[in-house]
Design a protein around this motif. Structure first.
Motif, PDB file in Angstrom:
ATOM      1  N   ALA A   1       0.818  -1.212   0.000  1.00 30.10           N
ATOM      2  CA  ALA A   1       0.000   0.000   0.000  1.00 30.10           C
ATOM      3  C   ALA A   1       0.850   1.259   0.000  1.00 30.10           C
ATOM      4  O   ALA A   1       2.018   1.249   0.407  1.00 30.10           O
ATOM      5  CB  ALA A   1      -0.921  -0.008   1.220  1.00 30.10           C
ATOM      6  N   ASP A   2       0.233   2.344  -0.435  1.00 30.30           N
ATOM      7  CA  ASP A   2       0.927   3.636  -0.462  1.00 30.30           C
ATOM      8  C   ASP A   2       1.009   4.276   0.910  1.00 30.30           C
ATOM      9  O   ASP A   2       1.924   5.050   1.190  1.00 30.30           O
ATOM     10  CB  ASP A   2       0.210   4.599  -1.424  1.00 30.30           C
ATOM     11  CG  ASP A   2       0.279   4.139  -2.867  1.00 30.30           C
ATOM     12  OD1 ASP A   2       1.281   3.493  -3.226  1.00 30.30           O
ATOM     13  OD2 ASP A   2      -0.668   4.429  -3.620  1.00 30.30           O
TER      14      ASP A   2
ATOM     15  N   ALA B   1       6.406   3.941   9.229  1.00 30.21           N
ATOM     16  CA  ALA B   1       4.958   3.927   9.465  1.00 30.21           C
ATOM     17  C   ALA B   1       4.354   2.576   9.102  1.00 30.21           C
ATOM     18  O   ALA B   1       3.516   2.038   9.844  1.00 30.21           O
ATOM     19  CB  ALA B   1       4.286   5.045   8.671  1.00 30.21           C
ATOM     20  N   MET B   2       4.748   2.011   7.960  1.00 25.70           N
ATOM     21  CA  MET B   2       4.159   0.744   7.530  1.00 25.70           C
ATOM     22  C   MET B   2       4.632  -0.405   8.415  1.00 25.70           C
ATOM     23  O   MET B   2       3.848  -1.314   8.745  1.00 25.70           O
ATOM     24  CB  MET B   2       4.498   0.467   6.070  1.00 25.70           C
ATOM     25  CG  MET B   2       3.577  -0.534   5.406  1.00 25.70           C
ATOM     26  SD  MET B   2       1.846   0.011   5.332  1.00 25.70           S
ATOM     27  CE  MET B   2       1.980   1.322   4.104  1.00 25.70           C
ATOM     28  N   ASN B   3       5.902  -0.390   8.787  1.00 26.30           N
ATOM     29  CA  ASN B   3       6.412  -1.433   9.685  1.00 26.30           C
ATOM     30  C   ASN B   3       5.646  -1.421  11.003  1.00 26.30           C
ATOM     31  O   ASN B   3       5.247  -2.475  11.515  1.00 26.30           O
ATOM     32  CB  ASN B   3       7.896  -1.229   9.952  1.00 26.30           C
ATOM     33  CG  ASN B   3       8.774  -1.671   8.791  1.00 26.30           C
ATOM     34  OD1 ASN B   3       8.292  -2.162   7.772  1.00 26.30           O
ATOM     35  ND2 ASN B   3      10.074  -1.484   8.929  1.00 26.30           N
TER      36      ASN B   3
ATOM     37  N   PRO C   1      10.785  -5.968   5.900  1.00 26.12           N
ATOM     38  CA  PRO C   1      10.812  -4.825   6.827  1.00 26.12           C
ATOM     39  C   PRO C   1      12.042  -3.946   6.686  1.00 26.12           C
ATOM     40  O   PRO C   1      12.004  -2.766   7.050  1.00 26.12           O
ATOM     41  CB  PRO C   1      10.778  -5.500   8.207  1.00 26.12           C
ATOM     42  CG  PRO C   1      11.367  -6.851   7.977  1.00 26.12           C
ATOM     43  CD  PRO C   1      10.890  -7.257   6.609  1.00 26.12           C
ATOM     44  N   MET C   2      13.139  -4.501   6.144  1.00 25.42           N
ATOM     45  CA  MET C   2      14.386  -3.742   6.026  1.00 25.42           C
ATOM     46  C   MET C   2      14.589  -3.179   4.622  1.00 25.42           C
ATOM     47  O   MET C   2      15.642  -2.615   4.323  1.00 25.42           O
ATOM     48  CB  MET C   2      15.572  -4.630   6.406  1.00 25.42           C
ATOM     49  CG  MET C   2      15.401  -5.409   7.686  1.00 25.42           C
ATOM     50  SD  MET C   2      15.231  -4.353   9.149  1.00 25.42           S
ATOM     51  CE  MET C   2      16.962  -4.027   9.516  1.00 25.42           C
ATOM     52  N   ALA C   3      13.586  -3.327   3.748  1.00 26.38           N
ATOM     53  CA  ALA C   3      13.736  -2.868   2.369  1.00 26.38           C
ATOM     54  C   ALA C   3      13.780  -1.346   2.295  1.00 26.38           C
ATOM     55  O   ALA C   3      13.177  -0.654   3.128  1.00 26.38           O
ATOM     56  CB  ALA C   3      12.583  -3.392   1.516  1.00 26.38           C
ATOM     57  N   GLU C   4      14.476  -0.851   1.276  1.00 29.92           N
ATOM     58  CA  GLU C   4      14.508   0.589   1.001  1.00 29.92           C
ATOM     59  C   GLU C   4      14.861   1.411   2.238  1.00 29.92           C
ATOM     60  O   GLU C   4      14.267   2.464   2.501  1.00 29.92           O
ATOM     61  CB  GLU C   4      13.151   1.040   0.443  1.00 29.92           C
ATOM     62  CG  GLU C   4      12.649   0.255  -0.750  1.00 29.92           C
ATOM     63  CD  GLU C   4      13.613   0.294  -1.931  1.00 29.92           C
ATOM     64  OE1 GLU C   4      14.329   1.310  -2.083  1.00 29.92           O
ATOM     65  OE2 GLU C   4      13.651  -0.689  -2.692  1.00 29.92           O
ATOM     66  N   GLY C   5      15.833   0.930   2.995  1.00 32.09           N
ATOM     67  CA  GLY C   5      16.275   1.675   4.164  1.00 32.09           C
ATOM     68  C   GLY C   5      15.402   1.496   5.389  1.00 32.09           C
ATOM     69  O   GLY C   5      15.556   2.231   6.375  1.00 32.09           O
TER      70      GLY C   5
END
Length: 234
Positions: A63-64, A91-93, A108-112
């Motif tokens: 989701a965005d 926020a998403m994590n 959970p660790m993607a894109e920083g």
């Protein structure tokens, strides 16, 4: 042991082709985790019978924002055996680990992205599994691969310290990207994860499926009456 896959049109291979290869690699099951806007059409029971493997219907909510993710979780929870939420942002994590209707916090660790003690404690409380996504180790190189390995080691330290639940996946989008459990266990050893740690993470997908199927089967009481989908403790 189970692998969680992205099938066509979210990936390159059909569910049947992925299931066939997974069975040849001695997996007991595959979880089809396509994104909501790229759903696969397949007959899980027929494919499972044909190849002697458990085919689990799931979804990965990418989701965005948190509001959109919350709506999607509510929409899909009762229909899908496994619900994962793609993470990576703080926020998403946090949303994922604080929501007991979510089974897996994917990447959970993607894109920083990052995981800390607060998220770990919430994941334990709500029974949300952190995903160890090995795809970046298998399919990238150079500095990016080094950073991915470092992030996985950090995640392993936090998961180990708080005894947080987790799953492991190579996140294949094609049958050519599938790796046998023994190969993933060997890769884990190279990353500083024990082979038993990786194997337990692959097995956890099957445990989630078994548990959720049991809850879904028990939720129906009579027409118009259902027990709470997740009223049992994790």
């Amino acid at each position: 042991m189970y692998e969680a896959v992205h099938a066509h049109p979210d990936g390159q291979s059909t569910v049947a082709r992925l299931a066939k290869t997974a069975a040849e690699f001695s997996f007991e099951g595959v979880v089809v985790r396509n994104r909501a806007d790229e759903r696969a059409e397949f007959d899980a029971e027929r494919i499972g019978d044909e190849y002697g493997i458990d085919v689990v219907e799931g979804i990965e909510i990418d989701a965005d924002d948190v509001e959109q993710a919350s709506g999607a979780v509510g929409n899909y929870r009762t229909d899908e055996t496994i619900v994962a939420v793609a993470g990576g942002t703080p926020a998403m994590n946090r949303f994922a680990v604080e929501n007991e209707k979510v089974d897996v916090l994917a990447r959970p660790m993607a894109e920083g992205g990052d995981v800390n003690h607060v998220l770990a404690k919430a994941a334990v409380e709500n029974g949300v599994r952190f995903e160890f996504d090995l795809s970046g180790v298998l399919r990238t190189h150079g500095g990016r691969r080094v950073r991915i390995i470092q992030s996985l080691r950090k995640l392993a330290d936090i998961v180990g310290h708080y005894d947080a639940p987790y799953v492991v996946s190579a996140t294949p989008r094609s049958h050519l990207e599938l790796r046998a459990p023994r190969e993933l266990a060997a890769l884990g050893e190279q990353l500083g994860l024990s082979s038993s740690f990786v194997e337990a993470g692959l097995e956890e997908w099957g445990r989630i499926a078994e548990r959720n199927r049991r809850i879904q089967s028990e939720s129906f009481i009579e027409p118009g009456v259902e027990r709470g989908r997740y009223e049992e403790e994790h």
